[in-house]
Structure formats: structure tokens, C-alpha cells
Motif scaffolding. Structure first.
Motif, PDB file in Angstrom:
ATOM      1  N   CYS A  44      -9.770   6.749   7.988  1.00 35.74           N
ATOM      2  CA  CYS A  44      -9.202   5.710   7.112  1.00 35.74           C
ATOM      3  C   CYS A  44      -8.183   4.798   7.790  1.00 35.74           C
ATOM      4  O   CYS A  44      -7.750   3.818   7.179  1.00 35.74           O
ATOM      5  CB  CYS A  44      -8.603   6.333   5.846  1.00 35.74           C
ATOM      6  N   ILE A  53       0.948   5.130   0.853  1.00 36.10           N
ATOM      7  CA  ILE A  53       0.198   6.098   1.662  1.00 36.10           C
ATOM      8  C   ILE A  53       0.918   7.438   1.601  1.00 36.10           C
ATOM      9  O   ILE A  53       2.118   7.507   1.920  1.00 36.10           O
ATOM     10  CB  ILE A  53       0.123   5.593   3.126  1.00 36.10           C
ATOM     11  N   ASP A 100       0.841  -1.206   0.000  1.00 37.76           N
ATOM     12  CA  ASP A 100       0.000   0.000   0.000  1.00 37.76           C
ATOM     13  C   ASP A 100       0.875   1.255   0.000  1.00 37.76           C
ATOM     14  O   ASP A 100       1.825   1.345   0.787  1.00 37.76           O
ATOM     15  CB  ASP A 100      -0.890   0.016   1.251  1.00 37.76           C
ATOM     16  N   GLU A 143      -9.038   0.934   7.997  1.00 36.72           N
ATOM     17  CA  GLU A 143      -8.916   0.243   6.708  1.00 36.72           C
ATOM     18  C   GLU A 143      -7.433   0.019   6.372  1.00 36.72           C
ATOM     19  O   GLU A 143      -7.041  -1.067   5.947  1.00 36.72           O
ATOM     20  CB  GLU A 143      -9.584   1.088   5.613  1.00 36.72           C
ATOM     21  N   ILE A 144      -6.610   1.036   6.590  1.00 35.66           N
ATOM     22  CA  ILE A 144      -5.169   0.919   6.286  1.00 35.66           C
ATOM     23  C   ILE A 144      -4.545  -0.151   7.177  1.00 35.66           C
ATOM     24  O   ILE A 144      -3.779  -1.002   6.731  1.00 35.66           O
ATOM     25  CB  ILE A 144      -4.456   2.281   6.482  1.00 35.66           C
ATOM     26  N   ASP A 202      -2.329   5.014  -2.931  1.00 36.82           N
ATOM     27  CA  ASP A 202      -3.586   4.296  -2.642  1.00 36.82           C
ATOM     28  C   ASP A 202      -4.406   5.081  -1.633  1.00 36.82           C
ATOM     29  O   ASP A 202      -5.636   5.027  -1.640  1.00 36.82           O
ATOM     30  CB  ASP A 202      -3.266   2.903  -2.070  1.00 36.82           C
ATOM     31  N   TYR A 203      -3.703   5.777  -0.726  1.00 34.39           N
ATOM     32  CA  TYR A 203      -4.388   6.589   0.283  1.00 34.39           C
ATOM     33  C   TYR A 203      -3.672   7.929   0.413  1.00 34.39           C
ATOM     34  O   TYR A 203      -2.452   7.963   0.580  1.00 34.39           O
ATOM     35  CB  TYR A 203      -4.333   5.918   1.660  1.00 34.39           C
ATOM     36  N   ASN A 204      -4.423   9.030   0.323  1.00 32.89           N
ATOM     37  CA  ASN A 204      -3.903  10.356   0.679  1.00 32.89           C
ATOM     38  C   ASN A 204      -4.487  10.653   2.050  1.00 32.89           C
ATOM     39  O   ASN A 204      -5.708  10.808   2.199  1.00 32.89           O
ATOM     40  CB  ASN A 204      -4.342  11.397  -0.350  1.00 32.89           C
ATOM     41  N   VAL A 205      -3.612  10.697   3.068  1.00 29.98           N
ATOM     42  CA  VAL A 205      -4.077  10.747   4.461  1.00 29.98           C
ATOM     43  C   VAL A 205      -3.695  12.071   5.109  1.00 29.98           C
ATOM     44  O   VAL A 205      -2.525  12.479   5.075  1.00 29.98           O
ATOM     45  CB  VAL A 205      -3.450   9.583   5.269  1.00 29.98           C
ATOM     46  N   LYS A 256       3.842  -1.397   3.649  1.00 27.28           N
ATOM     47  CA  LYS A 256       3.361  -0.033   3.425  1.00 27.28           C
ATOM     48  C   LYS A 256       4.516   0.914   3.132  1.00 27.28           C
ATOM     49  O   LYS A 256       5.547   0.864   3.800  1.00 27.28           O
ATOM     50  CB  LYS A 256       2.607   0.464   4.657  1.00 27.28           C
ATOM     51  N   GLY A 305      -5.639  15.368   2.257  1.00 29.19           N
ATOM     52  CA  GLY A 305      -6.192  14.020   2.155  1.00 29.19           C
ATOM     53  C   GLY A 305      -7.386  13.766   3.060  1.00 29.19           C
ATOM     54  O   GLY A 305      -8.025  14.696   3.580  1.00 29.19           O
TER      55      GLY A 305
END
Ligand code: SAM
Length: 171
Positions: free
Chosen positions: A91, A79, A77, A94-95, A120-123, A102, A85
Motif C-alpha cells: 500500500c 494512517i 490521510d 498508493e499512500i 483510511d489505511y491500516n498499515v 498525513k 493491517g
């Protein structure tokens, strides 16, 4: 927990030496295995190796001259920590539930727009601007739910926690 790699983008020598060193120290102390910088800076590598020699633990520091290739070659993943984000509160479960490795990206002043698409994720660690060091610390702490703070690093020096004063034992 799966392997955590940190990618520090936008390292600028004169200005960012201390910040990148602090990112490296946070990465080591908060459970990451590797830090990748987008510029070679021996000061960062030397600071990390000095801390590891004294206090134990490991952090591999490596370099990339092609961050896009690094991201494309990563199996797991991706991130990206950014104030723009999704709030970490919405989130992180889920992460955390993904068993994949990661790669966590922390930026400098401006991150290329492609990063937002590749991730995959903008946090967001809250949607206010602050610091890459703070963002990384909070993210890793949320990911590990505080357990990384209890890790035994088996170093040459160990701190015996005291309510007042300092106690350090040395091998
Ligand atoms: N405009 C930037 C952004 O997208 O978050 C703030 C720039 S800040 C000087 C440098 C880095 O700190 C960013 O690339 C990001 O990785 C991190 N950062 C700062 N504030 C953040 C926040 N609220 N949430 C997540 N990351 C943050």
C-alpha cells in the motif's frame, strides 16, 4: 512532500516515557512536523527541545485530551500502524501518491477498535508484533524512500561523517 503529523495513542507515564521520547526523536529525524500525545508529559517536550537546540530541525509537540476529535478534525490521510493491517509493501505507493497531509497513528498496548474504522489505511510493517518506534521509523523511511536521511538540519552542531571516529563542528 506533504505535512506529516504523528499521533501517539496510549502513552502511560512511568512505562512509556522513553518510548514516547524515542517516537519524538524518530518523528523529528525522519521528516515529521508534529507529534501529538494523548497525555501531557513535559519530559518528552524537554528532550525534543534539547535535541532541536543542539542539532537543529523542528518538531512541534502538542497534546490532545480527545483523540477522536483530533482525528475527525484532521484534513488529510489517516494512517494507523498496526500488525493487523495491510502489508506496507502492498500500500505504500498508493499512500505516497496522495498529495494530502498525513496523520500517522502509533499505539501503545491496546488501540481502541474505532481507530481501525476511522483510519483510511491500516498499515502493517510486516504482520508480526514488534515496536511502535520501529514501525514508525520503517514507515517514514518507506514513505520518503530514504531521502529524509539526507536532510540538512542546520543545527548548532553538525556531524562531519567519518569512516572511523567522530567529527563534530560547532557554530
Ligand atoms: N497489537 C499491536 C498492533 O496492533 O500492532 C502491537 C502492540 S505494540 C506494543 C504497540 C504499537 O506498535 C502498535 O499500536 C503499533 O502502532 C506498533 N506496531 C507494533 N508492531 C507493528 C507492526 N508489525 N506493524 C505496524 N505497527 C506495529
Amino acid at each position: 512532500m506533504n505535512k506529516i503529523v504523528i499521533l501517539r495513542l496510549g502513552h502511560r507515564f512511568a512505562r512509556d516515557k522513553r518510548i514516547s521520547t524515542h517516537i519524538a526523536l524518530v518523528a523529528r529525524a525522519f521528516g515529521a512536523e508534529e507529534l501529538i500525545l494523548d497525555a501531557v508529559d513535559v519530559d518528552v517536550t524537554e528532550s525534543v527541545s534539547k535535541v532541536c537546540k543542539e542539532w537543529g530541525g523542528k518538531l512541534k509537540v502538542s497534546y490532545t485530551d480527545n483523540w477522536k476529535k483530533t482525528l475527525q478534525g484532521f484534513e488529510g490521510d489517516i494512517i494507523h500502524l498496526t500488525m493487523y493491517g495491510i502489508n506496507v509493501n502492498d500500500c505504500i505507493e498508493e499512500i505516497r501518491s496522495s498529495k494530502k497531509d498525513k496523520l500517522v497513528i502509533v499505539g501503545g498496548q491496546k488501540v481502541p477498535s474505532e481507530v481501525y474504522q476511522i483510519a483510511d489505511y491500516n498499515v502493517a510493517i510486516g504482520n508480526q508484533p514488534h515496536s511502535e518506534v520501529a514501525a514508525l521509523s520503517v514507515f517514514l523511511d518507506r514513505l520518503y524512500q530514504g531521502k529524509e536521511l539526507e536532510k540538512d538540519y542546520k543545527g548548532r552542531k553538525t556531524i562531519i561523517p567519518q569512516k572511523k571516529g567522530k567529527k563534530v563542528v560547532e557554530d
